[in-house]
Scaffold this motif. Sequence first.
Motif, PDB file in Angstrom:
ATOM      1  N   MET A  86      -6.165 -16.139 -14.287  1.00  0.00           N
ATOM      2  CA  MET A  86      -6.818 -17.218 -13.536  1.00  0.00           C
ATOM      3  C   MET A  86      -6.008 -17.627 -12.308  1.00  0.00           C
ATOM      4  SD  MET A  86      -8.147 -19.608 -16.676  1.00  0.00           S
ATOM      5  CE  MET A  86      -8.577 -20.947 -15.566  1.00  0.00           C
ATOM      6  N   ASN A  87      -4.715 -17.376 -12.345  1.00  0.00           N
ATOM      7  CA  ASN A  87      -3.859 -17.779 -11.227  1.00  0.00           C
ATOM      8  C   ASN A  87      -3.490 -16.610 -10.322  1.00  0.00           C
ATOM      9  OD1 ASN A  87      -2.939 -20.787 -11.546  1.00  0.00           O
ATOM     10  ND2 ASN A  87      -2.900 -19.936 -13.616  1.00  0.00           N
ATOM     11  N   GLU A  88      -4.115 -15.458 -10.593  1.00  0.00           N
ATOM     12  CA  GLU A  88      -3.884 -14.309  -9.718  1.00  0.00           C
ATOM     13  C   GLU A  88      -4.666 -14.484  -8.408  1.00  0.00           C
ATOM     14  OE1 GLU A  88      -4.971 -10.761 -11.727  1.00  0.00           O
ATOM     15  OE2 GLU A  88      -3.252 -10.771 -13.092  1.00  0.00           O
ATOM     16  N   VAL A  89      -3.981 -14.327  -7.295  1.00  0.00           N
ATOM     17  CA  VAL A  89      -4.610 -14.327  -5.972  1.00  0.00           C
ATOM     18  C   VAL A  89      -4.029 -13.156  -5.179  1.00  0.00           C
ATOM     19  CG1 VAL A  89      -5.148 -16.791  -5.855  1.00  0.00           C
ATOM     20  CG2 VAL A  89      -2.882 -15.999  -5.169  1.00  0.00           C
ATOM     21  N   TYR A  90      -4.681 -12.824  -4.061  1.00  0.00           N
ATOM     22  CA  TYR A  90      -4.306 -11.608  -3.349  1.00  0.00           C
ATOM     23  C   TYR A  90      -4.266 -11.899  -1.845  1.00  0.00           C
ATOM     24  CZ  TYR A  90      -6.197 -10.055  -7.831  1.00  0.00           C
ATOM     25  OH  TYR A  90      -6.476  -9.939  -9.161  1.00  0.00           O
ATOM     26  N   TYR A  91      -3.361 -11.185  -1.188  1.00  0.00           N
ATOM     27  CA  TYR A  91      -3.347 -11.343   0.268  1.00  0.00           C
ATOM     28  C   TYR A  91      -3.068  -9.998   0.932  1.00  0.00           C
ATOM     29  CZ  TYR A  91       1.773 -11.158   0.767  1.00  0.00           C
ATOM     30  OH  TYR A  91       3.082 -10.760   0.807  1.00  0.00           O
ATOM     31  N   PHE A  92      -3.633  -9.900   2.136  1.00  0.00           N
ATOM     32  CA  PHE A  92      -3.404  -8.723   2.992  1.00  0.00           C
ATOM     33  C   PHE A  92      -2.959  -9.239   4.347  1.00  0.00           C
ATOM     34  CE2 PHE A  92      -4.419  -5.471   6.040  1.00  0.00           C
ATOM     35  CZ  PHE A  92      -4.159  -4.280   5.389  1.00  0.00           C
ATOM     36  N   MET A  93      -1.948  -8.578   4.895  1.00  0.00           N
ATOM     37  CA  MET A  93      -1.399  -9.031   6.175  1.00  0.00           C
ATOM     38  C   MET A  93      -1.199  -7.808   7.082  1.00  0.00           C
ATOM     39  SD  MET A  93       1.963 -11.407   6.748  1.00  0.00           S
ATOM     40  CE  MET A  93       2.921 -10.404   5.630  1.00  0.00           C
ATOM     41  N   GLY A  94      -1.678  -7.921   8.325  1.00  0.00           N
ATOM     42  CA  GLY A  94      -1.503  -6.812   9.263  1.00  0.00           C
ATOM     43  C   GLY A  94      -2.059  -7.160  10.635  1.00  0.00           C
ATOM     44  N   ASP A  95      -1.836  -6.245  11.572  1.00  0.00           N
ATOM     45  CA  ASP A  95      -2.378  -6.461  12.911  1.00  0.00           C
ATOM     46  C   ASP A  95      -3.821  -5.996  12.965  1.00  0.00           C
ATOM     47  OD1 ASP A  95      -2.224  -3.723  12.905  1.00  0.00           O
ATOM     48  OD2 ASP A  95      -0.525  -3.602  14.281  1.00  0.00           O
ATOM     49  N   LYS A  96      -4.389  -5.995  14.184  1.00  0.00           N
ATOM     50  CA  LYS A  96      -5.801  -5.672  14.368  1.00  0.00           C
ATOM     51  C   LYS A  96      -6.124  -4.276  13.851  1.00  0.00           C
ATOM     52  CE  LYS A  96      -9.253  -5.156  18.046  1.00  0.00           C
ATOM     53  NZ  LYS A  96      -9.498  -5.273  19.527  1.00  0.00           N
ATOM     54  N   ASN A  97      -5.309  -3.337  14.218  1.00  0.00           N
ATOM     55  CA  ASN A  97      -5.560  -1.956  13.811  1.00  0.00           C
ATOM     56  C   ASN A  97      -5.440  -1.788  12.293  1.00  0.00           C
ATOM     57  OD1 ASN A  97      -5.994  -1.145  16.483  1.00  0.00           O
ATOM     58  ND2 ASN A  97      -3.800  -0.741  16.820  1.00  0.00           N
ATOM     59  N   ALA A  98      -4.460  -2.451  11.700  1.00  0.00           N
ATOM     60  CA  ALA A  98      -4.275  -2.344  10.244  1.00  0.00           C
ATOM     61  C   ALA A  98      -5.473  -2.915   9.506  1.00  0.00           C
ATOM     62  CB  ALA A  98      -2.997  -3.062   9.824  1.00  0.00           C
ATOM     63  N   LEU A  99      -5.999  -4.003  10.016  1.00  0.00           N
ATOM     64  CA  LEU A  99      -7.161  -4.616   9.369  1.00  0.00           C
ATOM     65  C   LEU A  99      -8.379  -3.701   9.479  1.00  0.00           C
ATOM     66  CD1 LEU A  99      -6.812  -8.320  10.574  1.00  0.00           C
ATOM     67  CD2 LEU A  99      -6.375  -7.429   8.284  1.00  0.00           C
ATOM     68  N   LYS A 100      -8.536  -3.076  10.647  1.00  0.00           N
ATOM     69  CA  LYS A 100      -9.672  -2.168  10.825  1.00  0.00           C
ATOM     70  C   LYS A 100      -9.522  -0.941   9.938  1.00  0.00           C
ATOM     71  CE  LYS A 100     -11.323  -3.283  15.486  1.00  0.00           C
ATOM     72  NZ  LYS A 100     -11.581  -2.729  16.847  1.00  0.00           N
ATOM     73  N   ASP A 101      -8.318  -0.383   9.904  1.00  0.00           N
ATOM     74  CA  ASP A 101      -8.078   0.808   9.083  1.00  0.00           C
ATOM     75  C   ASP A 101      -8.346   0.524   7.604  1.00  0.00           C
ATOM     76  OD1 ASP A 101      -7.396   2.176  11.356  1.00  0.00           O
ATOM     77  OD2 ASP A 101      -5.220   1.953  11.062  1.00  0.00           O
ATOM     78  N   ALA A 102      -8.084  -0.692   7.180  1.00  0.00           N
ATOM     79  CA  ALA A 102      -8.314  -1.053   5.783  1.00  0.00           C
ATOM     80  C   ALA A 102      -9.767  -1.422   5.524  1.00  0.00           C
ATOM     81  CB  ALA A 102      -7.412  -2.226   5.382  1.00  0.00           C
ATOM     82  N   GLY A 103     -10.563  -1.485   6.603  1.00  0.00           N
ATOM     83  CA  GLY A 103     -11.969  -1.820   6.461  1.00  0.00           C
ATOM     84  C   GLY A 103     -12.174  -3.304   6.197  1.00  0.00           C
ATOM     85  N   LEU A 104     -11.172  -4.101   6.506  1.00  0.00           N
ATOM     86  CA  LEU A 104     -11.271  -5.531   6.259  1.00  0.00           C
ATOM     87  C   LEU A 104     -11.757  -6.291   7.488  1.00  0.00           C
ATOM     88  CD1 LEU A 104      -7.960  -6.073   4.232  1.00  0.00           C
ATOM     89  CD2 LEU A 104     -10.295  -5.846   3.347  1.00  0.00           C
ATOM     90  N   ALA A 105     -11.808  -5.616   8.605  1.00  0.00           N
ATOM     91  CA  ALA A 105     -12.265  -6.270   9.836  1.00  0.00           C
ATOM     92  C   ALA A 105     -12.932  -5.246  10.740  1.00  0.00           C
ATOM     93  CB  ALA A 105     -11.077  -6.928  10.545  1.00  0.00           C
ATOM     94  N   GLU A 106     -13.754  -5.748  11.629  1.00  0.00           N
ATOM     95  CA  GLU A 106     -14.459  -4.913  12.591  1.00  0.00           C
ATOM     96  C   GLU A 106     -14.691  -5.706  13.859  1.00  0.00           C
ATOM     97  OE1 GLU A 106     -18.025  -3.898  10.518  1.00  0.00           O
ATOM     98  OE2 GLU A 106     -18.833  -5.941  10.595  1.00  0.00           O
ATOM     99  N   SER A 107     -14.982  -4.981  14.924  1.00  0.00           N
ATOM    100  CA  SER A 107     -15.201  -5.650  16.205  1.00  0.00           C
ATOM    101  C   SER A 107     -16.594  -6.254  16.222  1.00  0.00           C
ATOM    102  CB  SER A 107     -15.059  -4.663  17.375  1.00  0.00           C
ATOM    103  OG  SER A 107     -13.743  -4.167  17.436  1.00  0.00           O
ATOM    104  N   GLY A 108     -16.656  -7.497  16.637  1.00  0.00           N
ATOM    105  CA  GLY A 108     -17.927  -8.187  16.675  1.00  0.00           C
ATOM    106  C   GLY A 108     -18.364  -8.463  18.093  1.00  0.00           C
ATOM    107  N   PHE A 109     -19.010  -9.598  18.296  1.00  0.00           N
ATOM    108  CA  PHE A 109     -19.511  -9.994  19.607  1.00  0.00           C
ATOM    109  C   PHE A 109     -18.357 -10.120  20.573  1.00  0.00           C
ATOM    110  CE2 PHE A 109     -20.974 -13.358  22.574  1.00  0.00           C
ATOM    111  CZ  PHE A 109     -22.055 -12.672  23.114  1.00  0.00           C
TER     112      PHE A 109
END
Length: 284
Positions: free
Chosen positions: A185-208
Amino acid sequence: MKKLSIFGGLFVLLCTMIACGDKTKSNPEADSLRTELTEQMEAMDEMNLFLDAVNMSMDSVVDMEGTVLRTSGESPLSRKEQIKQNMEAYKKILEQQRERLNILEKKLSDSNAYSEKMKKTIESLKQQLEEKDAAIAKLSEELEQRNYQIEELKDNVDQLNVQVAEQEEDIKAKAEEIDQRTNQMNEVYYFMGDKNALKDAGLAESGFLKKLKLNTSNFNKNLFKKIDKRDTKIISIPSKKAEVMTPMPEGSYKINKTGDNSSELVITDPTRFWSVSPYLVIRY
């Protein structure tokens, strides 16, 4: 024991016969009575000595009776074994005393000196031995019964110990299960990186207007670092600029610069901070 009245009568009769007879002549009847009286007196003396010995032995029986339950802490034997040994010794003394009484009774029955008074004395001593036999038998029964009760109690205690051990194992298993669930119940998760790292991980994409947009449909636990929200209050960031991409409540955290190329995320209100999502994405 006092000499019997019959011998007093014989003695008086003997004296009378001697006084009435001729002092210068032999009196065969008086001599015969005198001899008989002497033999009876000697027999009576012997009986009295033997009876005194029997009485002294009875005193030893009484003394031994008081030591049956006496035990010593210095003995290597258990208290029960010591009592058993004492009882066996006591039984032997009773048997020896019974043999003495049988010998005395036989001697008296073969003698003219066997009086009603002596008969009653022997019967009384035999009765005492029977009572002591009964007492030692009862004590043996109580000792065995007590041992049975102790064994029964021991079995109950052993059974209770088994139940307690089983309950302890059950409690331990449940405690571990609760701990495991609590940790989950107390497990949480985090990811940290720059723009490219986030895109490579599929956690972010370019929007408007090519502005980086968080992609919440691709949150894979294997990409995130697992932490315990109860213990983690500060997360170091290898950049002086950082942004929380996930919608964590405002006012529940702050980002502080810690150096030329470093900063840190400080979680000020963990309950509110993780109330929206157990996933944290930090862009730097």
